[in-house]
Design a protein around this motif. Structure first.
Motif, PDB file in Angstrom:
ATOM      1  N   GLY A   1     -89.489 -34.975  69.860  1.00 47.37           N
ATOM      2  CA  GLY A   1     -88.411 -35.218  68.894  1.00 47.37           C
ATOM      3  C   GLY A   1     -88.193 -34.028  67.974  1.00 47.37           C
ATOM      4  O   GLY A   1     -87.069 -33.524  67.859  1.00 47.37           O
TER       5      GLY A   1
ATOM      6  N   GLU B   1     -91.277 -39.678  64.577  1.00 48.90           N
ATOM      7  CA  GLU B   1     -89.937 -40.065  64.130  1.00 48.90           C
ATOM      8  C   GLU B   1     -89.697 -39.665  62.669  1.00 48.90           C
ATOM      9  O   GLU B   1     -88.603 -39.217  62.315  1.00 48.90           O
ATOM     10  CB  GLU B   1     -89.720 -41.568  64.323  1.00 48.90           C
TER      11      GLU B   1
ATOM     12  N   SER C   1     -89.085 -35.972  62.779  1.00 50.49           N
ATOM     13  CA  SER C   1     -87.781 -35.644  63.350  1.00 50.49           C
ATOM     14  C   SER C   1     -86.664 -35.835  62.335  1.00 50.49           C
ATOM     15  O   SER C   1     -85.758 -35.007  62.218  1.00 50.49           O
ATOM     16  CB  SER C   1     -87.510 -36.516  64.580  1.00 50.49           C
ATOM     17  N   ARG C   2     -86.724 -36.932  61.602  1.00 54.60           N
ATOM     18  CA  ARG C   2     -85.708 -37.183  60.580  1.00 54.60           C
ATOM     19  C   ARG C   2     -85.737 -36.083  59.518  1.00 54.60           C
ATOM     20  O   ARG C   2     -84.696 -35.608  59.058  1.00 54.60           O
ATOM     21  CB  ARG C   2     -85.930 -38.560  59.936  1.00 54.60           C
TER      22      ARG C   2
ATOM     23  N   THR D   1     -86.804 -30.962  69.786  1.00 55.93           N
ATOM     24  CA  THR D   1     -85.400 -31.129  70.159  1.00 55.93           C
ATOM     25  C   THR D   1     -84.463 -30.715  69.020  1.00 55.93           C
ATOM     26  O   THR D   1     -83.390 -30.157  69.267  1.00 55.93           O
ATOM     27  CB  THR D   1     -85.153 -32.599  70.562  1.00 55.93           C
ATOM     28  N   ILE D   2     -84.860 -30.963  67.782  1.00 56.88           N
ATOM     29  CA  ILE D   2     -84.034 -30.570  66.639  1.00 56.88           C
ATOM     30  C   ILE D   2     -83.918 -29.041  66.585  1.00 56.88           C
ATOM     31  O   ILE D   2     -82.822 -28.482  66.434  1.00 56.88           O
ATOM     32  CB  ILE D   2     -84.633 -31.083  65.313  1.00 56.88           C
TER      33      ILE D   2
ATOM     34  N   LEU E   1     -84.120 -32.789  60.788  1.00 51.88           N
ATOM     35  CA  LEU E   1     -82.648 -32.796  60.782  1.00 51.88           C
ATOM     36  C   LEU E   1     -82.133 -32.484  59.373  1.00 51.88           C
ATOM     37  O   LEU E   1     -81.227 -31.667  59.190  1.00 51.88           O
ATOM     38  CB  LEU E   1     -82.109 -34.155  61.248  1.00 51.88           C
ATOM     39  N   GLU E   2     -82.754 -33.132  58.363  1.00 52.75           N
ATOM     40  CA  GLU E   2     -82.267 -32.921  56.992  1.00 52.75           C
ATOM     41  C   GLU E   2     -82.610 -31.533  56.468  1.00 52.75           C
ATOM     42  O   GLU E   2     -81.895 -30.982  55.636  1.00 52.75           O
ATOM     43  CB  GLU E   2     -82.822 -34.003  56.070  1.00 52.75           C
TER      44      GLU E   2
ATOM     45  N   ARG F   1     -99.827 -40.769  54.128  1.00 46.96           N
ATOM     46  CA  ARG F   1    -100.197 -42.186  53.973  1.00 46.96           C
ATOM     47  C   ARG F   1    -100.490 -42.848  55.300  1.00 46.96           C
ATOM     48  O   ARG F   1    -101.107 -43.904  55.357  1.00 46.96           O
ATOM     49  CB  ARG F   1     -99.082 -42.947  53.251  1.00 46.96           C
ATOM     50  N   TYR F   2    -100.011 -42.252  56.405  1.00 50.56           N
ATOM     51  CA  TYR F   2    -100.260 -42.833  57.726  1.00 50.56           C
ATOM     52  C   TYR F   2    -101.496 -42.232  58.397  1.00 50.56           C
ATOM     53  O   TYR F   2    -101.872 -42.647  59.478  1.00 50.56           O
ATOM     54  CB  TYR F   2     -99.043 -42.630  58.631  1.00 50.56           C
ATOM     55  N   GLY F   3    -102.072 -41.197  57.797  1.00 55.39           N
ATOM     56  CA  GLY F   3    -103.261 -40.595  58.370  1.00 55.39           C
ATOM     57  C   GLY F   3    -102.979 -39.764  59.598  1.00 55.39           C
ATOM     58  O   GLY F   3    -103.879 -39.506  60.403  1.00 55.39           O
TER      59      GLY F   3
ATOM     60  N   ILE G   1     -96.268 -38.714  62.132  1.00 53.87           N
ATOM     61  CA  ILE G   1     -95.434 -39.708  62.804  1.00 53.87           C
ATOM     62  C   ILE G   1     -94.201 -38.968  63.333  1.00 53.87           C
ATOM     63  O   ILE G   1     -93.380 -38.488  62.545  1.00 53.87           O
ATOM     64  CB  ILE G   1     -94.994 -40.820  61.825  1.00 53.87           C
TER      65      ILE G   1
ATOM     66  N   ARG H   1    -111.677 -38.568  58.002  1.00 54.52           N
ATOM     67  CA  ARG H   1    -111.378 -39.994  57.812  1.00 54.52           C
ATOM     68  C   ARG H   1    -112.676 -40.802  57.804  1.00 54.52           C
ATOM     69  O   ARG H   1    -112.881 -41.696  56.987  1.00 54.52           O
ATOM     70  CB  ARG H   1    -110.456 -40.462  58.937  1.00 54.52           C
TER      71      ARG H   1
END
Lengths: 247, 349
Positions: free
Chosen positions: B90, B49, B52-53, B93-94, B56-57, B42-44, B47, B176
Motif C-alpha cells: 500500500g 492502511e 498508506s493514508r 503504491t503511493i 497520500l496526505e 499505540r498498535y505496537g 499498520i 515489548r
C-alpha cells in the motif's frame, strides 16, 4: 486547453475533456487489482491520442470515491501530483456523483426524479448515495443533481429508507453495487454501472465554474482494520505449580 | 557541486516515512520527511492502511517542502527515482504513483529502485564515491541483509539475509517482552548501556558448524527472541526481579556479535576492504562499537553515515537514483508495479 480526469473507484478510467465539455479521448480498463500499473500509461495514451501536451492541461480531476482504498489512492495521488507538476489545480468529485449525472442522461430523468447509486464496497456491502435531479442540463448542458442522503456504506439489506419512493418523480437504482445484489436491489434497465471519467470531468468543470470548493480528500467511509495489541501468551506454558497464580 | 550532473528527485514510501529528497551527483540538496510513526505506536507495530493514508496526505506537502527548502523549481529536475520495493504494498503504491505522475507531468525519466540498496547508496552522499568493491550490511526494522557491491548501480550480490525476524524487529519484540514502549530498539539501547553484555549467554543464531554450508551469511533472530522470553519467564516464575538492563545488554550483544562476525568473515572471504553499514538499526550503539573494533582489527575501512541518513528517507533513493542515472541505466516503464519482496540483486526495475 483540456482537463484530464481520472477515476479509480472501480475500474481504471481516464478521459481528456475540453473546457467546453467536448470529449477528446478516453480509455478504461476493467481491472480491479492493478490500478497502479494501468493508470500512468493510460494517461500518457490519452494525451498522445488527443495530440495534446501536458502544458495544455488546465486542471486534473480525481474521483474521490467512496471506493476500495488502495485503488482509490492511486487515482488521487496521481491527480494531485500531476496537477502539481503541471502547475494547475487538482479538483475532486465524488465518483458516485458522476454515476448520478450519467443516470440523468442515460435514463432521461426529469427534475424531482431520484437516483440511488450503489457501488461495490466488497465484504458484502455497498457504497451508496441518493440524489435528486435538479436539472436535466445546466447552462453548460450537464445535468445537475443534489445529494439527498449518503454517501455511506451498508449491507444492501440494510438500505431501508434509501429505497423509499420519492415525494415526487420516480426512483432509479444504478451502479455496479446494485447489479451484485439482485435479491435486494433491482437495477434500472439501461442504468450506468461504472463511473465515466468524462462525466466526472464535466461535473468538476460545472462546480469549478460555480465557484465551489472541490477537495480531493478520499471518501474512505471505513476505518482501517486495526486492533489494539493484546498481551502475548507465554513462550513456556505455565506449569501446575503456578496454576491459580497470575497465569 | 558538479553542476554537470543530473538533478534527481527521490521518493521513498516503503514503510511509514514519506521521504522526498534532491541529489545532484553525490551532493544532497535537501531531504524532507514526514512520518506516521506516532499513529502506529499505540498498535505496537506498523499498520499498512494507516501508513498508506498518511502517505497520500503527506505526499504533496513533502514534495513542496523539499522544493521550497532547496529553492528548486520542479522544472529543474532531470529524473525521478522512487522505491519500487521491497516494502509494504500500500505505501509503495503511493510513492510509485506519485513518481509516475511527476515523470508524465515533467516529461522526465522514471527510475524504480531498490529500497535496501538505497540504504547502502546513501553513504556516498556522506563519505564520497564507493571504491571498486564494498560490503554493505543493511540492518533495520524490516531488513537484515549482507550485500556485496561491485557497482551500486548495476552489480549487487546478496550474500545473506535474515531467515525470520530482522534485527530491528527482534529488538522491538524483545522490547515489548520487557514492557518497553514501541519501538523498542532505542529503549533497549539506552537500558543496555547500564547493563552487563556478558551477564547472560544468549544463543547466536546460525553460527553452528552445521549451518555454515548453507547459511554462512544468513541471520536468524527468532530463536534468540524466544530464548530471551524463556529466560525472563523463568526469572519471573522464580520470584526474582528481572535484571532488565543485563537482559537488554546481553540480548543486544548476541545480535551484534552475529551481525559483525558474519560480516567481517564475508569481507575476508571476498577480499573487501570497505564496509558500509546502513538502515535504521545502525543507530544501535553496541553495533557501532563492535563494528568499529572488529573492522579495526581486520584492517577494514568502516563507513557508517550519521543516523539521519540511516533511517528511511528520500535521500537514499535520490542517491541511488543519481548513481543509476550516471551509470546510464535505462529508465523504468510507466507500467511498473511494486514488489513487496524484491530481490536484493535487483537494483532497478
Amino acid at each position: 486547453m483540456a482537463v484530464l480526469s481520472i477515476d479509480t473507484s472501480a475500474a481504471v478510467a481516464v478521459a481528456l475533456v475540453a473546457e467546453d465539455g467536448t470529449l477528446l479521448a478516453a480509455r478504461s480498463v476493467d481491472e480491479r487489482r492493478r490500478h497502479a500499473e494501468q493508470l500512468a500509461p493510460m494517461i500518457a495514451g490519452v494525451l498522445a491520442e488527443a495530440g495534446l501536451d501536458r502544458g495544455d492541461l488546465t486542471a486534473v480531476v480525481g474521483g474521490t470515491g467512496p471506493a476500495p482504498f488502495t485503488g482509490l489512492r492511486v487515482g488521487l495521488v496521481t491527480a494531485r501530483t500531476l496537477a502539481l507538476a503541471v502547475g494547475v489545480p487538482a479538483l475532486g468529485v465524488p465518483s458516485l456523483d458522476a454515476l448520478a449525472v450519467q443516470a440523468v442522461t442515460d435514463l432521461a430523468l426529469a427534475p424531482d426524479d431520484e437516483v440511488l447509486v450503489a457501488t461495490d464496497a466488497r465484504r458484502k456491502e455497498v457504497y451508496w448515495a441518493r440524489y435528486r435531479v435538479v436539472s436535466q442540463g445546466g447552462i453548460d448542458g450537464v445535468p445537475v443533481v443534489e445529494p439527498v442522503a449518503g454517501p455511506d456504506v451498508a449491507r444492501p439489506a440494510d438500505l431501508g429508507d434509501a429505497l423509499a419512493p420519492p415525494a415526487a418523480g420516480r426512483l432509479v437504482v444504478v451502479g455496479e453495487g446494485a447489479t451484485l445484489y439482485p435479491d435486494v436491489l433491482t437495477v434500472t434497465d439501461g442504468a450506468p454501472v461504472q463511473p465515466d471519467a468524462a462525466a466526472l470531468a464535466r461535473v468538476a468543470l460545472q462546480r469549478r465554474d460555480a465557484g465551489l470548493d472541490l477537495p480531493t480528500e478520499p471518501l474512505y467511509l471505513r476505518r482501517p482494520d486495526v486492533q489494539e495489541p493484546v498481551a502475548k501468551p507465554r513462550v513456556v506454558p505455565a506449569t501446575g505449580a503456578v496454576v491459580g497464580g497470575d497465569a | 557541486m558538479a553542476s554537470g550532473d543530473p538533478l534527481v528527485l527521490g521518493i521513498e514510501t516503503s514503510c511509514d516515512e514519506t521521504g522526498v529528497a534532491l541529489v545532484r551527483g553525490d551532493e544532497l540538496l535537501v531531504d524532507a520527511t514526514a512520518s506516521s510513526m506516532d499513529e502506529h505506536a499505540r498498535y505496537g507495530g506498523i499498520i499498512p492502511e494507516v501508513a498508506s493514508r498518511a502517505h497520500l496526505e503527506a505526499m504533496i506537502p513533502t514534495i513542496s517542502k523539499a522544493l521550497g527548502e532547496a529553492d528548486v523549481d520542479l522544472s529543474e529536475v532531470d529524473a525521478i527515482a522512487v522505491t519500487a520495493g521491497p516494502g509494504l504494498v500500500g505505501p509503495l503504491t503511493i510513492g510509485t504513483s506519485a513518481a509516475k505522475a511527476l515523470a508524465i507531468g515533467l516529461n522526465k525519466p522514471l527510475y524504480g529502485v531498490n529500497h535496501v540498496v538505497g540504504h547502502a547508496a546513501v553513504d556516498q552522499l556522506v563519505d564520497g564515491p564507493f571504491p571498486d568493491r564494498v560490503m554493505a550490511l543493511v540492518v533495520s526494522g524490516g531488513h537484515s541483509s549482507l550485500l556485496l557491491v561491485d557497482d551500486i548501480a548495476t552489480d549487487v550480490t546478496e550474500l545473506g539475509s535474515t531467515l525470520d525476524d530482522a534485527a530491528g524487529e527482534a529488538f522491538d519484540k524483545v522490547g515489548r517482552l520487557l514492557g518497553l514502549p514501541y519501538p523498542g530498539g532505542p529503549h533497549i539501547d539506552r537500558l543496555a548501556r547500564e547493563g552487563d553484555p556478558t551477564a547472560i549467554r544468549f544463543p547466536r543464531g546460525l553460527t553452528a558448524a552445521k549451518d555454515q554450508a548453507k547459511h554462512a551469511y544468513d541471520f536468524s533472530f527468532s530463536g534468540l527472541k524466544t530464548a530471551v522470553a524463556r529466560w525472563v519467564e523463568a526469572c519471573q516464575d522464580s520470584g526474582r526481579e528481572v535484571p532488565v538492563a543485563d537482559v537488554a545488554a546481553s540480548f543486544a550483544e548476541a545480535v551484534v556479535d552475529v551481525l559483525t562476525a558474519k560480516t567481517i568473515a564475508a569481507c575476508r572471504l571476498h577480499d573487501v576492504e570497505t564496509l558500509v553499514i546502513g538502515g535504521g538499526f545502525s543507530a544501535n550503539s553496541q553495533l557501532r562499537e563492535m563494528a568499529a573494533k572488529r573492522c579495526a582489527e581486520a584492517g577494514i575501512d568502516l563507513r557508517i553515515p550519521p543516523i539521519r541518513y540511516c533511517t528511511d528517507n528520500g535521500a537514499m533513493i535520490a542517491a541511488l537514483g543519481s548513481a543509476v542515472v550516471r551509470a546510464g541505466v535505462a529508465p523504468s516503464n510507466l507500467d511498473i508495479g511494486v514488489d513487496s519482496s524484491m530481490s536484493l540483486t535487483t537494483v532497478t526495475v
